[in-house]
Scaffold this active site. Structure first.
Site, PDB file in Angstrom:
ATOM      1  N   MET A 108      37.709 -31.994 -24.275  1.00 12.47           N
ATOM      2  CA  MET A 108      38.580 -32.991 -23.485  1.00 12.47           C
ATOM      3  C   MET A 108      39.384 -34.022 -24.354  1.00 12.47           C
ATOM      4  SD  MET A 108      36.190 -34.200 -20.185  1.00 12.47           S
ATOM      5  CE  MET A 108      35.397 -35.268 -21.144  1.00 12.47           C
ATOM      6  N   SER A 160      31.365 -38.718 -31.397  1.00  8.12           N
ATOM      7  CA  SER A 160      31.567 -38.659 -29.751  1.00  8.12           C
ATOM      8  C   SER A 160      33.131 -39.411 -29.700  1.00  8.12           C
ATOM      9  CB  SER A 160      30.652 -39.348 -28.955  1.00  8.12           C
ATOM     10  OG  SER A 160      31.179 -39.513 -27.695  1.00  8.12           O
ATOM     11  N   GLY A 167      29.143 -27.941 -28.489  1.00  8.87           N
ATOM     12  CA  GLY A 167      28.274 -28.641 -29.520  1.00  8.87           C
ATOM     13  C   GLY A 167      26.943 -28.901 -28.882  1.00  8.87           C
ATOM     14  N   GLN A 168      25.878 -29.084 -29.794  1.00  9.98           N
ATOM     15  CA  GLN A 168      24.340 -29.283 -29.279  1.00  9.98           C
ATOM     16  C   GLN A 168      24.240 -30.930 -28.925  1.00  9.98           C
ATOM     17  OE1 GLN A 168      21.765 -27.722 -28.522  1.00  9.98           O
ATOM     18  NE2 GLN A 168      20.374 -29.270 -28.816  1.00  9.98           N
ATOM     19  N   LYS A 169      25.425 -31.633 -29.281  1.00  7.85           N
ATOM     20  CA  LYS A 169      25.172 -32.994 -28.910  1.00  7.85           C
ATOM     21  C   LYS A 169      25.138 -33.240 -27.258  1.00  7.85           C
ATOM     22  CE  LYS A 169      28.518 -36.208 -28.323  1.00  7.85           C
ATOM     23  NZ  LYS A 169      28.166 -37.030 -27.363  1.00  7.85           N
ATOM     24  N   ASP A 170      25.737 -32.255 -26.582  1.00  7.58           N
ATOM     25  CA  ASP A 170      25.672 -32.390 -25.041  1.00  7.58           C
ATOM     26  C   ASP A 170      24.618 -31.044 -24.788  1.00  7.58           C
ATOM     27  OD1 ASP A 170      27.922 -34.231 -24.201  1.00  7.58           O
ATOM     28  OD2 ASP A 170      28.937 -32.747 -25.498  1.00  7.58           O
ATOM     29  N   ARG A 193      33.709 -41.010 -27.140  1.00  8.33           N
ATOM     30  CA  ARG A 193      33.526 -42.223 -26.505  1.00  8.33           C
ATOM     31  C   ARG A 193      32.969 -43.418 -27.656  1.00  8.33           C
ATOM     32  NH1 ARG A 193      31.508 -39.038 -22.000  1.00  8.33           N
ATOM     33  NH2 ARG A 193      32.798 -39.482 -20.265  1.00  8.33           N
ATOM     34  N   HIS A 203      34.295 -31.566 -33.113  1.00  7.53           N
ATOM     35  CA  HIS A 203      34.878 -30.787 -32.241  1.00  7.53           C
ATOM     36  C   HIS A 203      35.533 -29.646 -33.318  1.00  7.53           C
ATOM     37  CE1 HIS A 203      35.945 -33.910 -29.477  1.00  7.53           C
ATOM     38  NE2 HIS A 203      35.499 -33.018 -28.786  1.00  7.53           N
TER      39      HIS A 203
HETATM   40  O1  PAF Z   1      31.989 -31.096 -23.819  1.00  8.68           O
HETATM   41  C1  PAF Z   1      33.160 -31.369 -22.935  1.00  8.68           C
HETATM   42  O2  PAF Z   1      34.105 -31.888 -23.876  1.00  8.68           O
HETATM   43  C2  PAF Z   1      33.379 -31.147 -21.803  1.00  8.68           C
HETATM   44  O3  PAF Z   1      32.341 -31.378 -20.830  1.00  8.68           O
HETATM   45  C3  PAF Z   1      33.977 -29.745 -21.595  1.00  8.68           C
HETATM   46  C4  PAF Z   1      32.855 -28.515 -22.002  1.00  8.68           C
HETATM   47  C5  PAF Z   1      35.240 -29.609 -22.315  1.00  8.68           C
HETATM   48  C6  PAF Z   1      34.392 -29.401 -20.049  1.00  8.68           C
HETATM   49  O4  PAF Z   1      35.156 -30.413 -19.689  1.00  8.68           O
END
Ligand code: PAF
Length: 290
Positions: A30, A185, A147-150, A187, A37
């Site tokens: 995003m 992140s 990523g494993q963070k999510d 954020r 990233h």
């Molecule tokens: O992890 C993210 O940044 C988002 O959830 C993704 C996978 C790009 C989907 O919008």
């Protein structure tokens, strides 16, 4: 490096690459790229002939009152960073390109989407799964990197890919942290200097939990209590959830055994941050999931 805004342009780029027999790696993001990233982009660079980074703030995965409008956006910066990490193309569509009409079709991964972050963000994983499915259909990559963070997102996407027989390998890479332990992140930019310091409570409470488990504790309630106590000691922090679940099916555990995911979401002021750790433990202590 090329920046494409339309589906037909990126499809043409991919079609030409595949025509030359080249493989494609996709890093869906995003935007507002950070080193987490970029670690995905670098890995994609190693494993594929062409690397595409998508930058799209997906409205479908934000709930009412969440930060869709103010989510940080800077395509110039993202394109430069993606190019530096080895991307060949950035796909940055507008919302109207991805959703010319309100979508009537959604992808829902039942059983993995409702707990943890899904409980406080209803519909979030339906939005994620739907946009990831669209991106995979648009780019048709050989591999896609997350990523494993999510952690819950990774589990949802892996399962979606398996259930729907997608012809893309889903690659999940480790959390990248700042030198003091804060998980990277987009954020994190919302944090005030005091919030940035307070946010260390996420990684420090997970470290504490790992130490307790290393010391032999297997009772999930005790481990959870220690984490909540650690977070509550930070006045700026408010627990959203602390979950101790099986890493593959996200079912809550009473006793820690096998691949255990300890995941948490914490508000620092109004900023909601997540972090997690996966512990590989002996299966023998298993007493089944609740
Ligand atoms: O992890 C993210 O940044 C988002 O959830 C993704 C996978 C790009 C989907 O919008």
């Amino acid at each position: 490096m090329k920046v494409f805004h339309t589906i037909s342009e990126i499809r043409e780029f991919v079609r030409a690459a595949k025509g030359r027999g080249e493989s494609i790696g996709l890093v869906p993001t995003m935007g507002y790229l950070h080193d987490g990233h970029l670690s995905l982009v670098r890995r994609a660079r190693e494993e594929n002939d062409r690397v595409v980074v998508s930058v799209f703030v997906n409205p479908l995965q934000f709930g009412p009152g969440e930060d869709f409008e103010r989510y940080p956006r800077d395509l110039g910066r993202d394109s430069a960073l993606a190019a530096g990490a080895g991307a060949d193309a950035v796909f940055a569509p507008e919302v109207a390109e991805m959703y010319p009409e309100p979508t009537l079709t959604h992808v829902t991964v039942d059983g993995l989407s409702e707990g943890l972050c899904g409980a406080s963000r209803p519909g979030h994983f339906r939005g994620v799964a739907t946009v990831v499915m669209k991106l995979l259909n648009i780019v048709s990559p050989n591999r896609a990197y997350f990523g494993q963070k999510d952690a819950q997102q990774a589990t949802v996407i892996r399962r979606m890919a398996a259930d729907l027989n997608l012809d893309t390998s889903i690659v999940i890479l480790p959390i990248v942290r700042e030198s003091d332990g804060l998980a990277m992140s987009s954020r994190n930019v919302y944090l005030t200097p005091e919030g940035r310091r307070a946010a260390l409570v996420l990684s420090s409470s997970l470290r504490l939990a790992s130490e307790i488990v290393d010391g032999g504790e297997r009772d999930a309630a005790s481990v959870r209590r220690a984490i909540v106590a650690g977070i509550s000691a930070e006045p700026m922090a408010r627990v959203d959830y602390v979950a101790i679940v099986h890493a593959d099916n996200l079912k809550p555990l009473d006793r820690l055994a096998g691949r255990v995911l300890i995941a948490l979401a914490v508000f620092i002021d109004k900023v909601r941050l997540i972090d997690n750790v996966v512990l590989d433990l002996d299966e023998s202590a298993a007493d089944g999931a609740r």
